[in-house]
Design a protein around this motif. Structure first.
Motif, PDB file in Angstrom:
ATOM      1  N   ALA A  52       0.868  -0.964   0.179  1.00  0.00           N
ATOM      2  CA  ALA A  52       0.345   0.017   0.686  1.00  0.00           C
ATOM      3  C   ALA A  52       0.697   1.444   0.177  1.00  0.00           C
ATOM      4  O   ALA A  52       0.480   2.176  -0.948  1.00  0.00           O
ATOM      5  CB  ALA A  52      -0.890  -0.016   1.432  1.00  0.00           C
ATOM      6  N   GLU A  53       2.283   1.462   0.870  1.00  0.00           N
ATOM      7  CA  GLU A  53       2.797   2.845   0.689  1.00  0.00           C
ATOM      8  C   GLU A  53       3.452   2.286  -0.360  1.00  0.00           C
ATOM      9  O   GLU A  53       3.771   4.216  -0.810  1.00  0.00           O
ATOM     10  CB  GLU A  53       3.894   2.074   2.217  1.00  0.00           C
ATOM     11  CG  GLU A  53       4.774   3.812   2.085  1.00  0.00           C
ATOM     12  CD  GLU A  53       4.226   4.574   2.344  1.00  0.00           C
ATOM     13  OE1 GLU A  53       4.476   5.792   1.895  1.00  0.00           O
ATOM     14  OE2 GLU A  53       2.663   4.831   2.780  1.00  0.00           O
ATOM     15  N   ARG A  54       4.096   1.604  -1.244  1.00  0.00           N
ATOM     16  CA  ARG A  54       4.145   2.062  -2.414  1.00  0.00           C
ATOM     17  C   ARG A  54       3.361   2.270  -3.182  1.00  0.00           C
ATOM     18  O   ARG A  54       4.176   3.090  -4.103  1.00  0.00           O
ATOM     19  CB  ARG A  54       5.199   0.522  -3.009  1.00  0.00           C
ATOM     20  CG  ARG A  54       6.167  -0.582  -2.327  1.00  0.00           C
ATOM     21  CD  ARG A  54       6.910  -1.673  -2.622  1.00  0.00           C
ATOM     22  NE  ARG A  54       7.059  -1.790  -3.894  1.00  0.00           N
ATOM     23  CZ  ARG A  54       7.736  -2.818  -4.477  1.00  0.00           C
ATOM     24  NH1 ARG A  54       7.033  -3.762  -4.441  1.00  0.00           N
ATOM     25  NH2 ARG A  54       7.923  -2.262  -6.232  1.00  0.00           N
ATOM     26  N   ALA A  55       2.316   2.051  -3.532  1.00  0.00           N
ATOM     27  CA  ALA A  55       1.817   2.102  -3.873  1.00  0.00           C
ATOM     28  C   ALA A  55       0.996   3.733  -3.906  1.00  0.00           C
ATOM     29  O   ALA A  55       0.926   5.070  -4.792  1.00  0.00           O
ATOM     30  CB  ALA A  55       0.267   1.439  -4.201  1.00  0.00           C
ATOM     31  N   ARG A  56       1.255   3.988  -2.464  1.00  0.00           N
ATOM     32  CA  ARG A  56       1.298   5.315  -2.578  1.00  0.00           C
ATOM     33  C   ARG A  56       2.048   6.837  -2.981  1.00  0.00           C
ATOM     34  O   ARG A  56       1.670   7.779  -3.172  1.00  0.00           O
ATOM     35  CB  ARG A  56       0.568   6.146  -1.339  1.00  0.00           C
ATOM     36  CG  ARG A  56      -0.595   5.167  -0.377  1.00  0.00           C
ATOM     37  CD  ARG A  56      -0.489   6.008   0.861  1.00  0.00           C
ATOM     38  NE  ARG A  56      -2.081   4.831   1.077  1.00  0.00           N
ATOM     39  CZ  ARG A  56      -2.222   3.568   2.166  1.00  0.00           C
ATOM     40  NH1 ARG A  56      -1.069   3.042   2.986  1.00  0.00           N
ATOM     41  NH2 ARG A  56      -3.131   3.545   2.472  1.00  0.00           N
ATOM     42  N   ARG A  57       3.337   6.007  -3.151  1.00  0.00           N
ATOM     43  CA  ARG A  57       4.542   6.397  -3.076  1.00  0.00           C
ATOM     44  C   ARG A  57       4.337   6.863  -4.388  1.00  0.00           C
ATOM     45  O   ARG A  57       4.813   7.850  -5.585  1.00  0.00           O
ATOM     46  CB  ARG A  57       5.604   5.576  -2.951  1.00  0.00           C
ATOM     47  CG  ARG A  57       6.237   6.425  -1.222  1.00  0.00           C
ATOM     48  CD  ARG A  57       6.887   6.302  -0.735  1.00  0.00           C
ATOM     49  NE  ARG A  57       7.861   5.111  -0.141  1.00  0.00           N
ATOM     50  CZ  ARG A  57       7.539   3.573  -0.559  1.00  0.00           C
ATOM     51  NH1 ARG A  57       8.726   3.329  -1.496  1.00  0.00           N
ATOM     52  NH2 ARG A  57       7.758   2.088   0.132  1.00  0.00           N
ATOM     53  N   LEU A  58       3.899   5.663  -5.838  1.00  0.00           N
ATOM     54  CA  LEU A  58       3.875   6.108  -6.870  1.00  0.00           C
ATOM     55  C   LEU A  58       2.623   6.714  -7.356  1.00  0.00           C
ATOM     56  O   LEU A  58       2.578   7.023  -8.400  1.00  0.00           O
ATOM     57  CB  LEU A  58       3.171   4.477  -7.616  1.00  0.00           C
ATOM     58  CG  LEU A  58       5.050   3.876  -7.621  1.00  0.00           C
ATOM     59  CD1 LEU A  58       5.610   2.198  -7.893  1.00  0.00           C
ATOM     60  CD2 LEU A  58       6.333   3.847  -8.061  1.00  0.00           C
ATOM     61  N   GLY A  59       1.725   7.284  -6.725  1.00  0.00           N
ATOM     62  CA  GLY A  59       0.134   7.780  -7.385  1.00  0.00           C
ATOM     63  C   GLY A  59      -0.273   6.642  -7.643  1.00  0.00           C
ATOM     64  O   GLY A  59      -1.744   7.274  -8.540  1.00  0.00           O
ATOM     65  N   ILE A  60      -0.776   5.663  -6.748  1.00  0.00           N
ATOM     66  CA  ILE A  60      -1.328   4.665  -7.376  1.00  0.00           C
ATOM     67  C   ILE A  60      -2.516   4.843  -6.467  1.00  0.00           C
ATOM     68  O   ILE A  60      -2.467   4.480  -5.089  1.00  0.00           O
ATOM     69  CB  ILE A  60      -1.013   3.333  -7.465  1.00  0.00           C
ATOM     70  CG1 ILE A  60       0.004   3.440  -8.533  1.00  0.00           C
ATOM     71  CG2 ILE A  60      -1.647   2.194  -8.212  1.00  0.00           C
ATOM     72  CD1 ILE A  60       0.964   2.101  -9.226  1.00  0.00           C
TER      73      ILE A  60
END
Length: 154
Positions: A52-60
């Motif tokens: 979830a954190e990786r997705a947020r950092r990528l704007g997903i």
């Protein structure tokens, strides 16, 4: 809204499909989930805080579900704005493959379902992708019971 659910959310993915949501499932690699979600504009459904954190950092778009309980996951999605309106077969997708489901004539399924099913039922649906055939038998009735519970007895 289109989704991609991680491997921890198989039951939820199948039910989202039954409610008509285009929901990918079965992708095991987090990098591939991120790539597909980004490329296709899908919202990631996960219980994995790192993903979830990786997705947020990528704007997903991502929904980090807290609960292990299917019913509670449905409630969490409601808070995100997901509506659980009309269950199968009105706008459903195949719970097995995510393909679209369409009405099938009785003659069309002849020889493709057990003879007792063919004789007993007059309502059939077929997945346009995998060919799975559905009819209002015992499993269907169980799905309707779960649907009523999920929607608060509506």
């Amino acid at each position: 809204m289109e989704f991609i659910a991680d491997m921890m959310l198989g039951r939820l993915a199948r039910w989202l499909r039954l409610y008509g949501y285009d929901t990918l499932y079965g992708v095991e690699d987090d990098d591939e989930i991120l790539r597909m979600a980004g490329a296709e504009g899908r919202v990631i459904l996960t219980r994995d805080a790192t993903l979830a954190e990786r997705a947020r950092r990528l704007g997903i778009g991502v929904v980090l579900l807290e609960s292990n309980s299917f019913e509670e996951q449905v409630e969490e999605l409601r808070h995100f704005g997901v509506e659980f309106k009309e269950l199968f077969p009105a706008n459903a997708r195949c719970p097995k493959c995510n393909g679209l489901i369409r009405h099938a004539s009785k003659e069309e399924v002849k020889g493709k379902v057990p003879p007792s099913v063919y004789e007993r039922y007059g309502e059939f649906y077929v997945c346009t992708d995998c060919g799975q055939i559905y009819w209002p038998g015992r499993q269907w009735r169980e799905m309707v019971k779960i649907d009523r519970k999920l929607r608060g007895g509506e």
